[in-house]
Write a protein that holds these residues in place. Sequence first.
Motif, PDB file in Angstrom:
ATOM      1  N   ARG A   1       0.829   4.087  -2.908  1.00  0.00           N
ATOM      2  CA  ARG A   1       0.424   5.450  -2.563  1.00  0.00           C
ATOM      3  C   ARG A   1       1.499   6.459  -2.942  1.00  0.00           C
ATOM      4  O   ARG A   1       1.189   7.581  -3.358  1.00  0.00           O
TER       5      ARG A   1
ATOM      6  N   THR B   1      -4.666   6.776  -4.528  1.00  0.00           N
ATOM      7  CA  THR B   1      -5.370   7.491  -3.462  1.00  0.00           C
ATOM      8  C   THR B   1      -6.493   6.622  -2.920  1.00  0.00           C
ATOM      9  O   THR B   1      -6.898   5.634  -3.541  1.00  0.00           O
ATOM     10  N   ASP B   2      -7.000   7.008  -1.740  1.00  0.00           N
ATOM     11  CA  ASP B   2      -8.099   6.241  -1.153  1.00  0.00           C
ATOM     12  C   ASP B   2      -9.373   6.371  -1.966  1.00  0.00           C
ATOM     13  O   ASP B   2     -10.143   5.411  -2.097  1.00  0.00           O
ATOM     14  N   GLU B   3      -9.618   7.550  -2.522  1.00  0.00           N
ATOM     15  CA  GLU B   3     -10.814   7.784  -3.327  1.00  0.00           C
ATOM     16  C   GLU B   3     -10.432   7.912  -4.795  1.00  0.00           C
ATOM     17  O   GLU B   3      -9.461   8.607  -5.123  1.00  0.00           O
TER      18      GLU B   3
ATOM     19  N   ARG C   1       0.833  -1.210   0.000  1.00  0.00           N
ATOM     20  CA  ARG C   1       0.000   0.000   0.000  1.00  0.00           C
ATOM     21  C   ARG C   1       0.867   1.259   0.000  1.00  0.00           C
ATOM     22  O   ARG C   1       0.584   2.226  -0.719  1.00  0.00           O
TER      23      ARG C   1
ATOM     24  N   TRP D   1      -5.563   5.164 -11.939  1.00  0.00           N
ATOM     25  CA  TRP D   1      -5.962   4.767 -10.584  1.00  0.00           C
ATOM     26  C   TRP D   1      -6.448   3.326 -10.575  1.00  0.00           C
ATOM     27  O   TRP D   1      -6.080   2.542  -9.689  1.00  0.00           O
TER      28      TRP D   1
END
Length: 569
Positions: A411, A416-418, A407, A430
């Motif tokens: 990153r 990204t998380d979203e 992770r 993404w």
Amino acid sequence: MSALDGLDEQQREAASVLRGPVCVLAGAGTGKTRVITHRIAHGVDTGAYSPNRVMAVTFTAKAAGEMRGRLRDLGVSGVAARTFHATALAQLNFFWPQVTGEPAPGIIDNKVRMLAHAADGLRLSLDTPTLRDVASEIEWRKVAMRSIEQYALTGRTVGRLSSAEVVDLQNAYEKLKDERRQLDFEDVLLACAGMLDAEPRVTAAVREQYRHFTVDEFQDVSPLQNHLLELWLGDRKDICVVGDASQTIFSFAGADAKYLLEFPRTHPDAVTVKLERSYRSDPSVISVANDLMRGRPGALTLAPQRPPESPTPVVTAYEDERDEAAGVARAIEKQIAKGAAPQQIAVLYRAQVQSAAIADALAARGIPTTVLGGKRFFDQPEVRQAVLALRAAAVAPGDRGFLPDVRTVLREIGLTDEPPPAGGALRDAWEARASLLRLAEAAPDGTTMRQFAEQLLARTKDQHEPVLNTVTLSTLHAAKGLEWDHVHIIGWAEGLLPIAYATSFDAVDEERRLAYVGVTRAARTLALSWARGSGRVMRKPSRFLQEIGSRSLRAAGVSARVAGSRSAR
């Protein structure tokens, strides 16, 4: 445990015959790759085959990689599972220096670019589409094993180029290629065949190396590929061909189903086995497929093995293409809302130009898409960057554990998380990085960063691409060999399916087979649609809808009559 365990009666029959010519007629979803690999494994297990003397030939590097992977899972290694071109190129590179005393010629990386240089020498100003069409003519001529002189007799033209200009351009292209000491993709097969024809010691060495042959997708072989196969085989009979005449969709590229259909005649002692039990598709989908191909040469009658779960497929008529795209996007949004995974949904179409409207309609609803036919997953810059970063991290892994380390690496390079909004390059990048994270999350307990990096390298070599969490958009041709739970096929209108330039009986028959390939990609649900058009471009429903008829299709939309009758065949 026997390699025959777990096979059904038809599959076991096909996998049990290890000697002599064998013809396996395998319908869509009947487990042909399973039969091929289990047959080879059975031959190795019983001592009938030595793995390094088995050649398994298929048509794509991805299919060859899958075959090698399945053989490994069965405990078999050392089998040469490759494409025709990879096999021929390996033989050229090995034997050419021995025969000529020189390294083998290089392979041109861009036929169109070399054609452009040849055109410049003839003072022809040609756009890229014309050059691509000429390249296609060259490919067709070579796989059909025709000389330029024989090609000239056909009188074929390309765009505004006369037949004579097309011939002159091909001559200039071949001369330029010879001057640069290079071969094109088709030359690899021609040169390998020529070497085997002319050099008995090379032929003897190849035949000594390979004793047992299996050819997948045999309905797609060209005259050139069949000739090369005969040279590899010689007068021996240990060959197994596997194919489905109803999935012959590459005739424009030289494929000829006659080699499959006539195999029992050309090999009178051949054992022929039919695989007609389809494990892929819901009975409602199988019904559409069978009705579409009923009475066609070589067509198999599929017998569904799954319990019925889905309603009768619907064909929806829309006013125009924009309405059609919006309607399909709404239907997909509902499927996702009910729990369907985006990666298990596909929208198929006849021509790539049809993809833009549906991609825009899905993006407007926040649904990401992947268009097949672009760069291979592991060739994408962001994926290559991620793999390099993970390999570097494997040299000195952190102390937080495998998954947290993965992770962190992803990153640092942009995950990204979203996700970004659907419909752009940022979202595509993404999704690619997120798919690598999902691979790590699915890895067995105890996996290390080094093992994960090695797994990614193996996947890269075999073109074993991870599944993206996106809806797939694909032409019918590119969808061959794939499957999804939910399939939407758009453009069931005259001029699109069948395509406008398919005017002869044989051409329309190929379009029907193309539609069949699309239908049989669906495992659970199938939805068909067409649009009447607008202005001067008004379309009628495809003749194929009437051939399928109301027994297998339910009509909806602005015209509910398209599936209401069955035409005479």
